[in-house]
Design a protein around this motif. Structure first.
Motif, short mmCIF file in Angstrom:
data_model
loop_
_atom_site.label_atom_id
_atom_site.label_comp_id
_atom_site.label_asym_id
_atom_site.label_seq_id
_atom_site.Cartn_x
_atom_site.Cartn_y
_atom_site.Cartn_z
N GLN A 1 0.83 -1.22 -0.06
CA GLN A 1 -0.08 -0.02 -0.07
C GLN A 1 0.99 1.28 0.05
O GLN A 1 2.18 1.16 -0.16
N VAL A 2 0.34 2.36 0.20
CA VAL A 2 0.93 3.65 0.45
C VAL A 2 1.00 4.25 1.70
O VAL A 2 -0.18 4.29 2.26
N GLN A 3 2.04 4.77 2.32
CA GLN A 3 2.16 5.22 3.61
C GLN A 3 2.47 6.63 3.54
O GLN A 3 3.20 6.99 2.65
N LEU A 4 1.66 7.24 4.27
CA LEU A 4 2.02 8.73 4.66
C LEU A 4 2.77 9.15 6.14
O LEU A 4 2.25 8.59 6.79
N VAL A 5 3.79 9.81 5.97
CA VAL A 5 4.30 10.20 6.96
C VAL A 5 4.58 11.72 7.30
O VAL A 5 5.20 12.28 6.56
N GLU A 6 3.88 12.30 8.50
CA GLU A 6 3.98 13.75 8.56
C GLU A 6 5.21 14.27 9.60
O GLU A 6 5.30 13.44 10.30
N SER A 7 5.45 15.32 9.33
CA SER A 7 6.42 15.91 10.44
C SER A 7 6.32 17.48 10.59
O SER A 7 5.47 17.93 9.28
N GLY A 8 6.80 18.22 11.50
CA GLY A 8 6.81 19.38 11.49
C GLY A 8 5.82 20.12 12.52
O GLY A 8 5.82 21.43 12.71
N GLY A 9 4.76 19.40 13.14
CA GLY A 9 4.05 19.96 14.33
C GLY A 9 4.71 20.30 15.29
O GLY A 9 5.98 20.34 15.40
N GLY A 10 4.19 21.14 16.30
CA GLY A 10 4.71 21.56 17.78
C GLY A 10 4.00 22.48 18.37
O GLY A 10 2.71 22.91 18.08
N LEU A 11 4.83 23.07 19.22
CA LEU A 11 4.15 24.32 20.08
C LEU A 11 4.59 25.61 19.38
O LEU A 11 5.77 25.87 19.32
N VAL A 12 3.72 26.60 19.19
CA VAL A 12 4.04 27.87 18.73
C VAL A 12 3.28 28.96 19.34
O VAL A 12 2.02 28.67 19.63
N GLN A 13 3.85 30.01 19.40
CA GLN A 13 2.83 31.19 19.94
C GLN A 13 2.04 31.84 18.79
O GLN A 13 2.35 31.76 17.89
N ALA A 14 0.96 32.51 19.25
CA ALA A 14 0.13 33.01 18.29
C ALA A 14 0.99 34.06 17.49
O ALA A 14 1.72 34.74 17.96
N GLY A 15 0.58 34.17 16.28
CA GLY A 15 1.18 34.97 15.24
C GLY A 15 2.55 34.37 14.70
O GLY A 15 3.03 35.03 13.78
N GLY A 16 2.84 33.06 15.02
CA GLY A 16 4.06 32.24 14.57
C GLY A 16 3.66 31.51 13.57
O GLY A 16 2.68 31.72 12.96
N SER A 17 4.70 31.05 13.23
CA SER A 17 4.46 30.04 11.82
C SER A 17 5.02 28.65 12.22
O SER A 17 6.08 28.38 12.94
N LEU A 18 4.40 27.73 11.37
CA LEU A 18 4.78 26.40 11.42
C LEU A 18 4.86 26.05 9.95
O LEU A 18 4.17 26.29 9.29
N ARG A 19 5.70 24.80 9.62
CA ARG A 19 5.72 24.25 8.29
C ARG A 19 5.47 23.00 8.43
O ARG A 19 6.35 22.13 9.02
N LEU A 20 4.44 22.06 8.03
CA LEU A 20 4.27 20.72 7.90
C LEU A 20 4.71 20.08 6.95
O LEU A 20 4.55 20.66 5.69
N SER A 21 5.17 18.69 6.80
CA SER A 21 5.33 18.00 5.62
C SER A 21 4.81 16.85 5.72
O SER A 21 4.50 16.28 6.64
N LEU A 108 -6.48 1.19 -6.62
CA LEU A 108 -6.66 2.61 -5.97
C LEU A 108 -6.13 2.58 -4.57
O LEU A 108 -6.17 1.62 -3.85
N PHE A 109 -5.78 3.81 -4.31
CA PHE A 109 -5.47 3.99 -2.71
C PHE A 109 -5.94 5.29 -2.21
O PHE A 109 -6.03 6.22 -2.92
N ASN A 110 -6.14 5.35 -0.91
CA ASN A 110 -6.71 6.47 -0.22
C ASN A 110 -6.28 6.32 1.08
O ASN A 110 -6.36 5.50 2.02
N SER A 111 -4.82 7.12 1.36
CA SER A 111 -4.07 6.78 2.72
C SER A 111 -4.15 7.96 3.34
O SER A 111 -4.14 9.10 3.28
N TRP A 112 -4.21 8.02 4.81
CA TRP A 112 -4.04 8.74 5.82
C TRP A 112 -2.70 8.72 6.72
O TRP A 112 -2.07 7.59 6.88
N GLY A 113 -2.24 9.79 6.75
CA GLY A 113 -0.93 9.88 7.85
C GLY A 113 -1.30 9.54 9.38
O GLY A 113 -2.57 9.44 9.71
N GLN A 114 -0.28 9.56 10.22
CA GLN A 114 -0.64 9.30 11.53
C GLN A 114 -1.31 10.59 12.28
O GLN A 114 -1.81 10.56 13.50
N GLY A 115 -1.21 11.59 11.81
CA GLY A 115 -1.28 13.00 12.38
C GLY A 115 -0.32 13.58 13.15
O GLY A 115 0.94 12.89 13.74
#
Length: 122
Positions: A1-21, A108-115
């Motif tokens: 099948q197809v696997q999805l792996v996310e990264s880039g989450g975390g804790l940030v102050q309001a007004g800040g930025s994050l980038r998820l992959s 066909l595939f429809n895959s989700w990452g772990q979050g």
């Protein structure tokens, strides 16, 4: 099948930025849509942004602040999140659909990452 792996989450102050992959791997033949969804505590999962065939769609709540992009060569989708608000706090998950090799044929595939958790402190 197809696997999805996310990264880039975390804790940030309001007004800040994050980038998820989110990187897709496996016996991928082609990917149609790739998107980001989020689920806050006590709420239903909602679409944040999705990209397919060069077009993008955003939830009204993130328009002008979030940008989704995609690197087809790497089977990776990104979510640049700017001007983050406390109400953006949620578990963010990526989703992809397409076609993969399954033995001697395609399927066909429809895959989700772990979050990945995004927490915005006010």
């Amino acid at each position: 099948q197809v696997q999805l792996v996310e990264s880039g989450g975390g804790l940030v102050q309001a007004g800040g930025s994050l980038r998820l992959s989110c990187a897709a791997s496996g016996s991928i033949f082609s990917i149609n849509a790739m998107g980001w969804y989020r689920q806050a505590p006590g709420k239903q999962r909602e679409l944040v942004a999705i990209t397919s065939a060069g077009s993008t769609t955003y939830a009204d709540s993130v328009k002008g602040r979030f940008t989704i992009s995609r690197d087809n060569a790497k089977n990776t989708v990104y979510l640049q999140m700017n001007s983050l608000k406390h109400e953006d706090t949620a578990v963010y998950s990526c989703n992809a659909d397409g076609t993969y090799y399954k033995g001697s044929y395609y399927s066909l595939f429809n895959s989700w990452g772990q979050g990945t958790q995004v927490t915005v402190s006010s």
